[in-house]
Write an enzyme that holds these catalytic residues in place. Structure first.
Site, short mmCIF file in Angstrom:
data_model
loop_
_atom_site.label_atom_id
_atom_site.label_comp_id
_atom_site.label_asym_id
_atom_site.label_seq_id
_atom_site.Cartn_x
_atom_site.Cartn_y
_atom_site.Cartn_z
N CYS A 47 3.36 -6.26 7.43
CA CYS A 47 3.90 -5.12 6.84
C CYS A 47 2.90 -4.20 7.26
CB CYS A 47 3.75 -5.67 5.31
SG CYS A 47 3.61 -4.23 4.22
N HIS A 48 3.38 -2.80 6.98
CA HIS A 48 2.54 -1.68 7.44
C HIS A 48 1.37 -1.59 7.00
CE1 HIS A 48 3.59 1.73 10.24
NE2 HIS A 48 2.10 1.91 9.94
N THR A 49 1.22 -2.36 5.54
CA THR A 49 -0.35 -2.06 5.11
C THR A 49 -1.10 -2.92 5.64
OG1 THR A 49 1.10 -2.17 3.01
CG2 THR A 49 -1.16 -2.47 2.68
N HIS A 69 -0.58 -10.58 4.32
CA HIS A 69 0.02 -10.73 2.99
C HIS A 69 1.04 -11.10 2.52
CE1 HIS A 69 0.70 -6.51 3.67
NE2 HIS A 69 1.67 -6.71 2.71
N GLU A 70 2.10 -11.06 3.78
CA GLU A 70 3.61 -11.30 3.49
C GLU A 70 3.93 -12.82 4.15
OE1 GLU A 70 6.58 -8.27 3.86
OE2 GLU A 70 7.48 -9.48 5.20
N CYS A 99 -2.74 -12.57 -14.06
CA CYS A 99 -3.64 -13.56 -14.78
C CYS A 99 -2.87 -13.86 -16.25
CB CYS A 99 -4.67 -12.79 -14.87
SG CYS A 99 -5.01 -11.83 -16.44
N CYS A 102 -4.61 -10.40 -19.33
CA CYS A 102 -5.09 -9.23 -19.68
C CYS A 102 -4.32 -8.33 -20.47
CB CYS A 102 -5.54 -8.65 -18.27
SG CYS A 102 -4.21 -8.08 -17.33
N CYS A 105 -1.08 -7.78 -18.58
CA CYS A 105 -0.26 -8.91 -18.17
C CYS A 105 0.48 -9.00 -19.57
CB CYS A 105 -1.06 -10.05 -17.64
SG CYS A 105 -1.25 -9.90 -15.95
N CYS A 114 -2.53 -5.76 -13.20
CA CYS A 114 -3.03 -7.03 -13.98
C CYS A 114 -4.64 -6.33 -13.99
CB CYS A 114 -3.10 -8.31 -13.21
SG CYS A 114 -4.22 -9.43 -13.62
N ARG A 118 -5.31 -7.06 -9.80
CA ARG A 118 -4.60 -5.99 -9.22
C ARG A 118 -5.11 -5.95 -7.70
NH1 ARG A 118 -5.06 -0.07 -11.95
NH2 ARG A 118 -4.57 -1.54 -13.77
N CYS A 178 6.43 -9.61 -0.19
CA CYS A 178 6.07 -8.04 -0.13
C CYS A 178 7.12 -7.23 0.13
CB CYS A 178 4.96 -7.94 0.81
SG CYS A 178 4.47 -5.91 0.83
N ARG A 375 11.15 -7.04 10.31
CA ARG A 375 9.96 -8.05 10.36
C ARG A 375 9.92 -8.96 11.48
NH1 ARG A 375 7.71 -4.70 7.01
NH2 ARG A 375 7.04 -5.37 5.05
P1 NAD Z 1 7.69 0.80 8.60
O1 NAD Z 1 6.38 1.30 9.36
O2 NAD Z 1 7.94 -0.51 9.07
O3 NAD Z 1 8.45 1.87 8.02
C1 NAD Z 1 8.05 3.31 7.68
C2 NAD Z 1 9.07 4.30 8.17
O4 NAD Z 1 8.96 5.51 7.73
C3 NAD Z 1 9.16 4.15 9.72
O5 NAD Z 1 10.31 4.10 10.28
C4 NAD Z 1 8.70 5.71 10.19
O6 NAD Z 1 9.14 6.31 11.03
C5 NAD Z 1 9.19 6.32 8.90
N1 NAD Z 1 8.44 7.77 8.51
C6 NAD Z 1 7.05 7.99 8.60
N2 NAD Z 1 6.87 9.28 8.36
C7 NAD Z 1 8.04 9.93 7.84
C8 NAD Z 1 8.25 11.11 7.46
N3 NAD Z 1 7.37 12.01 7.27
N4 NAD Z 1 9.73 11.24 7.07
C9 NAD Z 1 10.62 10.31 7.27
N5 NAD Z 1 10.19 9.07 7.69
C10 NAD Z 1 9.02 8.69 8.02
O7 NAD Z 1 6.36 0.15 7.26
P2 NAD Z 1 7.11 -0.73 5.88
O8 NAD Z 1 6.41 -1.89 6.18
O9 NAD Z 1 8.47 -0.57 5.70
O10 NAD Z 1 6.14 -0.06 4.59
C11 NAD Z 1 6.52 1.20 4.43
C12 NAD Z 1 5.64 1.79 3.42
O11 NAD Z 1 5.32 0.92 2.12
C13 NAD Z 1 4.14 1.71 3.98
O12 NAD Z 1 3.43 2.78 3.62
C14 NAD Z 1 3.42 0.61 3.28
O13 NAD Z 1 2.06 0.80 3.18
C15 NAD Z 1 3.93 0.61 1.88
N6 NAD Z 1 4.10 -0.44 1.13
C16 NAD Z 1 4.01 -0.12 -0.48
C17 NAD Z 1 3.89 -1.23 -1.31
C18 NAD Z 1 3.73 -1.01 -2.65
O14 NAD Z 1 3.89 -1.95 -3.66
N7 NAD Z 1 3.77 0.20 -3.12
C19 NAD Z 1 3.97 -2.56 -0.77
C20 NAD Z 1 4.00 -2.69 0.87
C21 NAD Z 1 4.24 -1.67 1.59
ZN ZN Z 2 -3.76 -9.88 -15.83
#
Ligand code: NAD
Ligand code: ZN
Length: 382
Positions: A47-49, A69-70, A99, A102, A105, A114, A118, A178, A375
């Site tokens: 994942c991107h994270t 993490h995925e 958990c 808390c 939760c 959590c 968290r 994820c 993916r």
């Molecule tokens: P990814 O890199 O596969 O997709 C992101 C897309 O955004 C890409 O296609 C990219 O070209 C596009 N992009 C970047 N900047 C842009 C802009 N200014 N305008 C338009 N499009 C733009 O990533 P992913 O795995 O799909 O994850 C997406 C986001 O979600 C990441 O920031 C990731 O960290 C986040 N995320 C958040 C959580 C949460 O719980 N909040 C969980 C998982 C991932």
């Molecule tokens: Zn909790």
């Protein structure tokens, strides 16, 4: 022969330094301690994270580390005090926990913030003793978000493990842990478009496309997708998106383009990019009076969201969603059941565009860095 209580030697992809290719090493994985579970990971995806914490631009560097993490896997053994899981259970490790005790939760108004479990990207050790369960010749290897799934075996706090239906194919349900829940839940649980409404999705990675699927399932009449990478549009055509907008094709802010296209703005928008500029556009493109914008992307450490307060006063709502507002242990088993019963409306195959054996995990990084595919399933047993 049972391996419970023993150190397990297995392969893991270790990040030794920021931005350097991972290296497959033989590591030692200690047995799970109190409230911990040792899991044999069968599938993991990127994942991107993971990329953010591997590149470590602006984040606290913590190396050597096992990212990931995925994932999906099978419980190998459980530590003291773990009563709701046993060896052989099919599970999804989740990067944020529940958990069940808390304030968060127990609150009806909070879902997954959590206090104990968290998401914590900076802690590389287990809560029980502040130490790692991974080592190479005695050198500790840090954990990542409590999951570290780029390893054939990992140790996770029981509060970060969702026990799922054993009939669920582990390769297919892996992204539920994820990307799928993050995007899909942001739309169906938080943005909640009504049938016939218009929805804009910013970012067409797996998270954004899962958000788009959520909009389709809710009966959106128009799903407008925004991305800077035109390659993403081809892939996204399989996802019921009705219009594509590339901000680079216009000489005005993309929010203005969308407001014009829709005669005043979309009813809902979901941002899945991590770009603060896209977050602002996603908010400013929703209709005044009722529009709701949900932020999902993880911003850079020093980003600041700037908009004129009048945009809020004119009755637009700005929200954020974490892990699609799902409770990891309570809700995820139900999401998997719905998927199995074909009630979720999601075809997981569309998200899994590539697959590689564990030894080629760095290819998954290349693909994501180049914005190719969604993916990439990494087979840890292959
Ligand atoms: P990814 O890199 O596969 O997709 C992101 C897309 O955004 C890409 O296609 C990219 O070209 C596009 N992009 C970047 N900047 C842009 C802009 N200014 N305008 C338009 N499009 C733009 O990533 P992913 O795995 O799909 O994850 C997406 C986001 O979600 C990441 O920031 C990731 O960290 C986040 N995320 C958040 C959580 C949460 O719980 N909040 C969980 C998982 C991932
Ligand atoms: Zn909790």
């Amino acid at each position: 022969m049972s391996t419970a209580g023993q150190v397990i030697r297995c392969k893991a992809a270790v990040a030794w330094e920021a931005g350097k290719p991972l290296s497959i090493e033989t590591i030692e994985v200690a047995p799970p301690q109190k409230h911990e579970v040792r899991i044999k990971i069968l599938f993991t995806a990127l994942c991107h994270t993971d990329i953010y914490y591997w590149e470590c631009k602006g984040y606290t560097p913590l190396f050597p580390r096992i990212l990931g993490h995925e994932a999906s896997g099978i419980v190998e053994s459980v530590g003291e005090g773990v009563t709701d899981l046993q060896p052989g259970d099919h599970v999804l490790p989740i990067f944020t926990g529940e958990c069940k005790e808390c304030k968060h939760c127990l609150s009806e108004e909070s879902n997954n913030m959590c206090d104990l479990l968290r998401i914590n990207c900076d802690r590389g050790v287990m809560l029980a003793d502040g130490k790692t369960r991974f080592s190479i010749n005695g050198q500790p290897i840090y954990h990542f978000v409590g999951t570290s799934t780029f390893s054939q075996y990992t140790v996770v706090h029981v509060g970060q493990v969702a026990k799922i239906n054993p009939n669920a194919p582990l390769d297919k349900v892996c992204p539920i842990s994820c990307g799928i829940c993050t995007g899909f839940g942001a739309t169906v649980n938080v943005a909640k478009p009504k049938k016939g409404q218009t929805v804009a999705i910013f970012g067409l990675g797996a998270v954004g496309l899962a958000a788009a699927e959520g909009a389709r399932v809710c009966g959106a009449s128009r799903i407008i997708a925004v991305d800077l990478n035109p390659k993403r549009f081809e892939e996204a055509k399989k996802f019921g998106i009705t219009e594509f907008v590339n901000p680079n094709d216009y000489n005005k802010p993309v929010q203005e383009v969308i407001v014009e296209m829709t005669g005043g703005g979309v009813d809902r928008s979901v941002e899945c990019t991590g770009s603060v500029q896209a977050m602002i556009s996603a908010f400013e493109c929703v209709h005044d009076g009722w529009g709701v914008c949900v932020l999902v992307g993880v911003p850079k450490i020093d980003d600041a969201f700037k908009t004129h307060p009048m945009n809020l006063l004119s009755e637009r709502t700005l929200k954020g969603a974490f892990y699609g507002n799902y409770k990891p242990r309570t809700d995820i088993p139900l999401v998997v059941d719905k998927y199995l019963n074909k009630e979720l409306g999601l075809d997981m195959d569309k998200f899994i565009t590539h697959s590689v054996p564990f030894a080629e995990i760095n290819k998954a990084f290349d693909l994501m860095l180049k914005g190719i595919g969604l993916r990439c399933m990494i087979h840890l047993d292959a």
